[in-house]
Write a protein that holds these residues in place. Sequence first.
Motif, mmCIF file in Angstrom:
data_model
loop_
_atom_site.group_PDB
_atom_site.id
_atom_site.type_symbol
_atom_site.label_atom_id
_atom_site.label_comp_id
_atom_site.label_asym_id
_atom_site.label_seq_id
_atom_site.Cartn_x
_atom_site.Cartn_y
_atom_site.Cartn_z
ATOM 1 N N PRO A 133 0.806 -1.233 0.000
ATOM 2 C CA PRO A 133 0.000 0.000 0.000
ATOM 3 C C PRO A 133 0.836 1.279 0.000
ATOM 4 N N GLN A 134 2.000 1.267 0.670
ATOM 5 C CA GLN A 134 2.865 2.447 0.663
ATOM 6 C C GLN A 134 3.404 2.711 -0.733
ATOM 7 N N LEU A 135 3.825 1.650 -1.412
ATOM 8 C CA LEU A 135 4.363 1.775 -2.761
ATOM 9 C C LEU A 135 3.277 2.158 -3.759
ATOM 10 N N LEU A 136 2.176 1.443 -3.731
ATOM 11 C CA LEU A 136 1.077 1.731 -4.653
ATOM 12 C C LEU A 136 0.436 3.079 -4.345
ATOM 13 N N GLY A 137 0.338 3.424 -3.066
ATOM 14 C CA GLY A 137 -0.240 4.711 -2.693
ATOM 15 C C GLY A 137 0.562 5.874 -3.240
ATOM 16 N N LYS A 138 1.885 5.772 -3.169
ATOM 17 C CA LYS A 138 2.738 6.812 -3.731
ATOM 18 C C LYS A 138 2.585 6.887 -5.249
ATOM 19 N N LEU A 139 2.456 5.734 -5.898
ATOM 20 C CA LEU A 139 2.288 5.710 -7.352
ATOM 21 C C LEU A 139 0.980 6.387 -7.753
ATOM 22 N N ILE A 140 -0.104 6.056 -7.069
ATOM 23 C CA ILE A 140 -1.401 6.685 -7.354
ATOM 24 C C ILE A 140 -1.315 8.191 -7.124
ATOM 25 N N TYR A 141 -0.631 8.580 -6.046
ATOM 26 C CA TYR A 141 -0.490 10.000 -5.707
ATOM 27 C C TYR A 141 0.252 10.767 -6.792
ATOM 28 N N TYR A 142 1.407 10.286 -7.201
ATOM 29 C CA TYR A 142 2.194 11.017 -8.192
ATOM 30 C C TYR A 142 1.517 11.033 -9.558
ATOM 31 N N ASN A 143 0.838 9.955 -9.898
ATOM 32 C CA ASN A 143 0.113 9.935 -11.165
ATOM 33 C C ASN A 143 -1.018 10.960 -11.153
ATOM 34 N N LYS A 144 -1.741 11.022 -10.036
ATOM 35 C CA LYS A 144 -2.819 12.010 -9.902
ATOM 36 C C LYS A 144 -2.252 13.423 -9.892
ATOM 37 N N LEU A 145 -1.124 13.602 -9.219
ATOM 38 C CA LEU A 145 -0.469 14.904 -9.179
ATOM 39 C C LEU A 145 -0.118 15.378 -10.583
ATOM 40 N N TYR A 146 0.415 14.479 -11.377
ATOM 41 C CA TYR A 146 0.780 14.804 -12.763
ATOM 42 C C TYR A 146 -0.458 15.199 -13.570
ATOM 43 N N ARG A 147 -1.539 14.444 -13.399
ATOM 44 C CA ARG A 147 -2.772 14.745 -14.135
ATOM 45 C C ARG A 147 -3.347 16.099 -13.715
ATOM 46 N N ILE A 148 -3.302 16.382 -12.414
ATOM 47 C CA ILE A 148 -3.823 17.666 -11.929
ATOM 48 C C ILE A 148 -3.004 18.826 -12.469
ATOM 49 N N GLU A 149 -1.679 18.707 -12.381
ATOM 50 C CA GLU A 149 -0.804 19.798 -12.810
ATOM 51 C C GLU A 149 -0.873 20.030 -14.316
ATOM 52 N N THR A 150 -0.956 18.970 -15.097
ATOM 53 C CA THR A 150 -0.992 19.138 -16.554
ATOM 54 C C THR A 150 -2.342 19.648 -17.042
ATOM 55 N N SER A 151 -3.368 19.573 -16.205
ATOM 56 C CA SER A 151 -4.694 20.078 -16.579
ATOM 57 C C SER A 151 -4.961 21.481 -16.047
ATOM 58 N N CYS A 152 -4.015 22.017 -15.263
ATOM 59 C CA CYS A 152 -4.203 23.343 -14.678
ATOM 60 C C CYS A 152 -4.247 24.400 -15.776
ATOM 61 N N PRO A 153 -5.293 25.239 -15.833
ATOM 62 C CA PRO A 153 -5.463 26.187 -16.948
ATOM 63 C C PRO A 153 -4.452 27.329 -16.970
ATOM 64 N N VAL A 154 -4.044 27.828 -15.792
ATOM 65 C CA VAL A 154 -3.127 28.975 -15.715
ATOM 66 C C VAL A 154 -2.187 28.776 -14.531
ATOM 67 N N ASP A 155 -1.215 29.676 -14.385
ATOM 68 C CA ASP A 155 -0.240 29.570 -13.302
ATOM 69 C C ASP A 155 -0.654 30.314 -12.037
ATOM 70 N N THR A 156 -1.423 31.361 -12.182
ATOM 71 C CA THR A 156 -1.835 32.162 -11.023
ATOM 72 C C THR A 156 -3.236 32.724 -11.267
ATOM 73 N N GLY A 157 -3.725 33.485 -10.302
ATOM 74 C CA GLY A 157 -4.984 34.200 -10.476
ATOM 75 C C GLY A 157 -6.208 33.419 -10.037
ATOM 76 N N LYS A 158 -7.378 33.989 -10.342
ATOM 77 C CA LYS A 158 -8.644 33.440 -9.877
ATOM 78 C C LYS A 158 -8.926 32.066 -10.480
ATOM 79 N N MET A 159 -8.643 31.903 -11.785
ATOM 80 C CA MET A 159 -8.875 30.605 -12.422
ATOM 81 C C MET A 159 -8.021 29.519 -11.771
ATOM 82 N N TYR A 160 -6.791 29.889 -11.431
ATOM 83 C CA TYR A 160 -5.865 28.966 -10.763
ATOM 84 C C TYR A 160 -6.442 28.543 -9.422
ATOM 85 N N TYR A 161 -6.880 29.504 -8.646
ATOM 86 C CA TYR A 161 -7.449 29.230 -7.328
ATOM 87 C C TYR A 161 -8.723 28.379 -7.452
#
Length: 281
Positions: free
Chosen positions: A68-96
Amino acid sequence: MKYSLQNIILEIHNKEDKISLQNKRLIDEAYEMTLYLQDLLLSVKKDIIDEGFKNDVDEIHFFRTIKPQLLGKLIYYNKLYRIETSCPVDTGKMYYNYFTTQFANLKREYSEHICNSEFYRYYRSGRTDRDHIYFKRGNLNYHDGLNSIVFEIDPSFSTFFDYKLARIISNELLYTFLLTKINPDENPDTILQRSESTKDVFWTDSKNALIELVYALYASGAISHGKIGIRKISLMFQILFNIPIGDLHHAFHRMKTRGGSRTAFLDQLKTSLEEYMDKEL
């Protein structure tokens, strides 16, 4: 048993430390960690399937604490990558608003699928009396109406509940990450503005080294008579050196469990200062 929790955590932490030294973008860090953890999981899977377990105790220990520690980290980083690559802008109201929505989705998933489950209460209570049911392969009870993901897992390398535990671990990591994105006090990225006189000042060691220093100053009460919070101390250094530290608490917990000295950077500071003093004699 070939694999231990300490060794797996240490291996992952060493990789995270190595990547942090390169000062890459968060997107690149998440992508590299996803590939690394996927390869590591496949390697562990091959060994487990080929060699098996010596006894039930080893099997339960692996599926409750190690995988679970290994798989949990894998799920986390994969989700992190998906969230960051889908972020519309770097700052501002849309970012928030974007990260606020992600945070709300995570809380909804937690409320609907995790916190009210019998298994979650079992895990949080620290019970072990049903470990032989939850963390041994081949014990699934389909009368419970299990999530459909159960039909996609490899029964030779999963009990299904190790996956559920990995999701809990990944959600906890994501919760901390998203909190730093939507809380201005937790996220210095939007205020890392420096004067011309300090633009040539930057941190050249690892982020973990800086976090170690921040926690040492906080624990010693050396700033503002100890009345200033860890986040504010962290924020000062992040602004000074124009470097986002990220998940402060998670990095600190990694330090507490790493092999060797838990204060490696502070030890090196002491050694360097003493060597410098000797030169001045």
